[in-house]
Design a protein around this motif. Structure first.
Motif, short mmCIF file in Angstrom:
data_model
loop_
_atom_site.label_atom_id
_atom_site.label_comp_id
_atom_site.label_asym_id
_atom_site.label_seq_id
_atom_site.Cartn_x
_atom_site.Cartn_y
_atom_site.Cartn_z
N UNK A 29 0.84 -1.20 0.00
CA UNK A 29 0.00 0.00 0.00
C UNK A 29 0.88 1.25 0.00
N UNK A 30 2.05 1.16 0.62
CA UNK A 30 2.99 2.29 0.64
C UNK A 30 3.46 2.64 -0.77
N UNK A 31 3.69 1.61 -1.60
CA UNK A 31 4.06 1.87 -2.99
C UNK A 31 2.95 2.61 -3.72
N UNK A 32 1.72 2.17 -3.51
CA UNK A 32 0.57 2.82 -4.14
C UNK A 32 0.53 4.30 -3.75
N UNK A 33 0.74 4.57 -2.45
CA UNK A 33 0.74 5.96 -1.99
C UNK A 33 1.82 6.78 -2.68
N UNK A 34 3.02 6.25 -2.77
CA UNK A 34 4.11 6.97 -3.44
C UNK A 34 3.78 7.26 -4.89
N UNK A 35 3.20 6.29 -5.56
CA UNK A 35 2.86 6.49 -6.97
C UNK A 35 1.72 7.49 -7.13
N UNK A 36 0.70 7.40 -6.29
CA UNK A 36 -0.42 8.34 -6.39
C UNK A 36 0.01 9.76 -6.09
N UNK A 39 5.54 10.66 -6.07
CA UNK A 39 6.83 10.76 -5.39
C UNK A 39 7.77 9.65 -5.84
N UNK A 40 7.26 8.74 -6.64
CA UNK A 40 8.06 7.66 -7.22
C UNK A 40 7.46 7.32 -8.58
N UNK A 41 8.31 6.87 -9.47
CA UNK A 41 7.82 6.47 -10.78
C UNK A 41 7.30 5.04 -10.73
N UNK A 42 6.32 4.78 -11.55
CA UNK A 42 5.74 3.44 -11.64
C UNK A 42 6.65 2.62 -12.56
#
Length: 67
Positions: A29-36, A39-42
Motif C-alpha cells: 500500500x505504501x508503494x501505491x501511496x508513493x505512486x499516487x 513521489x516515485x515512478x511506476x
C-alpha cells in the motif's frame, strides 16, 4: 509516459480498489501511496500489469481528449 501510468493506476483503483491492486500487482500500500502522490515512478513491469488488468476488466484508460 509516467502520466499515462498514473492515470492507469487511478483507473484501476476505481475498478478494483486499492487492496485489489496491491494484491494483483504484488506491491505494498505504501508503494501505491508513493505512486499516487507522484513521489516515485511506476516501474515498467507494474505499468504493463496495470494495462493488462484494465484490459481484463474491459476498461482501458480513456484516450486523451483532442485539443
Amino acid at each position: 509516459m509516467q502520466q499515462v501510468a498514473y492515470l492507469a493506476l487511478a483507473r484501476a483503483i476505481e475498478l478494483v480498489g486499492r487492496a485489489g491492486i496491491c494484491q494483483a500487482l504484488e506491491v505494498s500500500d505504501a508503494n501505491i501511496d508513493l505512486w499516487l502522490l507522484k513521489k516515485a515512478t511506476i516501474p515498467g513491469p507494474v505499468f504493463s500489469a496495470l494495462t493488462d488488468l484494465l484490459i481484463a476488466q474491459g476498461s482501458p484508460p480513456s484516450p486523451p481528449q483532442p485539443y
